[in-house]
Design an enzyme around this catalytic site. Structure first.
Site, PDB file in Angstrom:
ATOM      1  N   ILE A 160       3.627  17.510  11.405  1.00  0.00           N
ATOM      2  CA  ILE A 160       3.628  17.312   9.959  1.00  0.00           C
ATOM      3  C   ILE A 160       2.654  16.211   9.567  1.00  0.00           C
ATOM      4  O   ILE A 160       1.919  16.324   8.591  1.00  0.00           O
ATOM      5  CB  ILE A 160       5.051  16.972   9.470  1.00  0.00           C
ATOM      6  N   SER A 166      12.394   7.852  -4.838  1.00  0.00           N
ATOM      7  CA  SER A 166      11.319   6.858  -4.966  1.00  0.00           C
ATOM      8  C   SER A 166      11.021   6.163  -3.652  1.00  0.00           C
ATOM      9  O   SER A 166      10.616   5.007  -3.622  1.00  0.00           O
ATOM     10  CB  SER A 166      11.674   5.811  -6.026  1.00  0.00           C
ATOM     11  N   GLY A 199      -0.569  18.215  16.068  1.00  0.00           N
ATOM     12  CA  GLY A 199      -0.626  17.078  15.163  1.00  0.00           C
ATOM     13  C   GLY A 199       0.595  16.981  14.286  1.00  0.00           C
ATOM     14  O   GLY A 199       0.822  15.967  13.626  1.00  0.00           O
ATOM     15  N   HIS A 236     -13.126 -16.455   4.953  1.00  0.00           N
ATOM     16  CA  HIS A 236     -13.323 -16.515   3.503  1.00  0.00           C
ATOM     17  C   HIS A 236     -14.649 -15.854   3.146  1.00  0.00           C
ATOM     18  O   HIS A 236     -15.647 -16.065   3.822  1.00  0.00           O
ATOM     19  CB  HIS A 236     -13.347 -17.976   3.041  1.00  0.00           C
ATOM     20  N   ALA A 243       5.445   7.941  11.833  1.00  0.00           N
ATOM     21  CA  ALA A 243       4.598   8.460  12.906  1.00  0.00           C
ATOM     22  C   ALA A 243       4.314   7.404  13.961  1.00  0.00           C
ATOM     23  O   ALA A 243       4.329   7.697  15.165  1.00  0.00           O
ATOM     24  CB  ALA A 243       3.288   8.993  12.322  1.00  0.00           C
TER      25      ALA A 243
END
Length: 479
Positions: A40, A195, A38, A458, A333
């Site tokens: 990181i 960031s 799997g 909606h 990924a």
């Protein structure tokens, strides 16, 4: 010597998906993995961070219960160990699931570190790299170290955190995302250096859990790859939550004490200041895992720390392929998974075409969430397009107001001449679940007219996608 049609080096999202697709196409296939099936993503990235962020989200709603007409008796607290344990449990479940999928598809798993000793040959030795703890158990039935033959070798070794000289993570006071996911105690104060998606997700998580957080970004814009307008909305929300944000600022020095760090930062005008916190997270990007694979000796082309491919996974050396983070940006990924499929189908001789990276969505799971695909408004103009831009605010959507999530924005960018959707950008609740609608539209080469005549249910948040398209052509209804 055991022989395979395809050996995949690396069992992360790109590697295991490539292996399963190869098995589906009739190839005798093996995956070499040294730490955790799997990769990181499932073990130390995408999945466990989402589990942590979910705990933070629930904690946020519990501490704001009065906003929803609810009263919780007693004090709302959290157990750091239990929060981390839940996250690790989610990862463990998916790690086991990958092993099951490989076994189901009759893909062999070889445990150890791989090196391509020559074209068509992989030597696997016992792992020398210590796996970050806690490590999932080694799957049952794996094949041992040894030499294996393969007609085709796919390198899918992923990436690791980038380290800046003088600010090397020590696992105690200076963290990477590894340590940030399994803290023994939650810090009361935190500096986040960078960031991008990783930095902002941890900033959001720890701030929601009560830490004082400062984000330091060397570029002028928070979330640098996002549309400037969307990034500005996100920044405003983060600052309202109490996150301190310093852009156009770099960390020049970090000094460690017994229980914390002091960082010296300098802005683009030469102004300096010091920041003190219990911990610092270094989230300044990742670098491809290209070392000790034997690539240089074989003459495999490397550029800017990643393997050069032709868009179909082929390197300059016949029989050697590369996918995922190790094959260059965007380091996501879902990009790796699709590259794996393209690569294997190319080996099979099926008709394939290179992935259009402009149509790969990006998602950041902070609060508020950020999601995007395609060109930003600025990039579209730089590319020479005359654009039509549509915007629709969350405050104009009934479902958003009912959810108590009235802050956010959906933005679309169209080619004014053709009506082609060039990009879509969102900030707000659940936008990471909405963006795929625009991804599908772009892949189908949908025009503005077709989107306008699509009926959106909606009440849903997706109605904002429709309204944003309408707004680009002066036809928005609810704003």
């Amino acid at each position: 010597m055991s022989s395979y049609d395809i050996i995949v080096i690396g069992g992360g999202p790109g590697g295991y998906v490539a292996a399963i697709r190869a098995a589906q196409l009739g190839f005798k296939t093996a995956v070499v993995e040294r730490e955790h099936l799997g990769g990181i993503c499932l073990n130390w990235g995408c999945i466990p961070t989402k589990a942590l962020l979910r705990s933070a989200e629930v904690f946020h709603y519990a501490t704001h219960a009065k906003d929803y007409g609810l009263t919780l008796n007693g004090t709302m607290t959290f157990d750091p160990a239990a929060v981390v344990k839940r996250s690790r449990g989610v990862s463990g479940q998916l790690n086991t699931g990958v092993g099951f999928l490989l076994k189901k598809n009759k893909v062999d798993v070889i445990w150890g570190e791989a090196k391509i000793t020559k074209v068509g040959e992989v030597t696997v030795s016992a792992p020398t790299k210590a796996a970050f703890q806690p490590q999932a158990p080694v799957p049952k039935g794996v094949l041992p170290a040894g030499t294996y033959a393969a007609k085709n070798i796919i390198v899918a070794t992923g990436a690791r955190p980038r380290v800046l000289p003088g600010i090397e993570p020590d696992g105690k006071l200076i963290w990477t995302y590894f340590e940030a996911m399994v803290p023994q105690t939650f810090p009361k104060s935190l500096i986040v250096m960078g960031s991008g998606a990783i930095g902002i997700e941890f900033a959001s998580f720890y701030r929601t859990m009560g830490a004082e957080v400062t984000v330091v970004e060397v570029l002028p814009q928070l979330l640098p790859v996002e549309d400037a307008e969307i990034a500005a909305v996100a920044r405003k929300r983060f600052e309202k939550q109490g996150i301190r944000i310093l852009t156009s600022t770099k960390v020049t020095k970090v000094e460690k004490s017994a229980n914390g760090v002091t960082a010296t930062v300098e802005d683009d005008k030469g102004g300096k200041q010091t920041l003190t916190a219990e911990r610092l997270i270094s989230a300044v990007g990742v670098v491809g895992n290209i070392d000790n694979l034997g690539l240089e000796a074989l003459g495999v082309a490397i550029e800017r720390g990643t393997i050069v491919t032709d868009g179909l996974g082929r390197t300059n050396v016949p029989g050697i392929f590369a996918i995922g983070d190790v094959a260059g940006p965007p380091m996501l990924a879902h990009k790796a998974e699709h590259e794996g499929v393209i690569c294997v189908e190319t080996i099979k001789g099926l008709p394939t075409h290179a992935m259009d990276k402009a149509k790969i969505p990006g998602c950041t799971y902070c609060h508020p969430q950020v999601a995007s695909v395609g060109l930003t408004e600025a990039k579209a103009k730089e590319a020479g397009y005359t654009v039509k831009v549509g915007r629709f605010p969350f405050i104009g959507n009934g479902k958003a107001i009912a959810l108590g999530e009235p802050d956010g924005l959906v933005k679309t960018v169209f080619d004014a001449k053709t009506g082609k959707l060039l990009g879509a950008h969102m900030v707000g609740a659940e936008v990471t679940e909405l963006i795929q609608g625009f991804v599908v539209a772009m892949n189908l080469e949908t025009t503005e007219e077709e989107l306008m005549h699509t009926v959106f249910p909606h009440p849903t948040l997706s109605e904002m996608m429709h309204e944003s398209v309408l707004d680009a052509y002066g036809r928005a209804i609810h704003v």
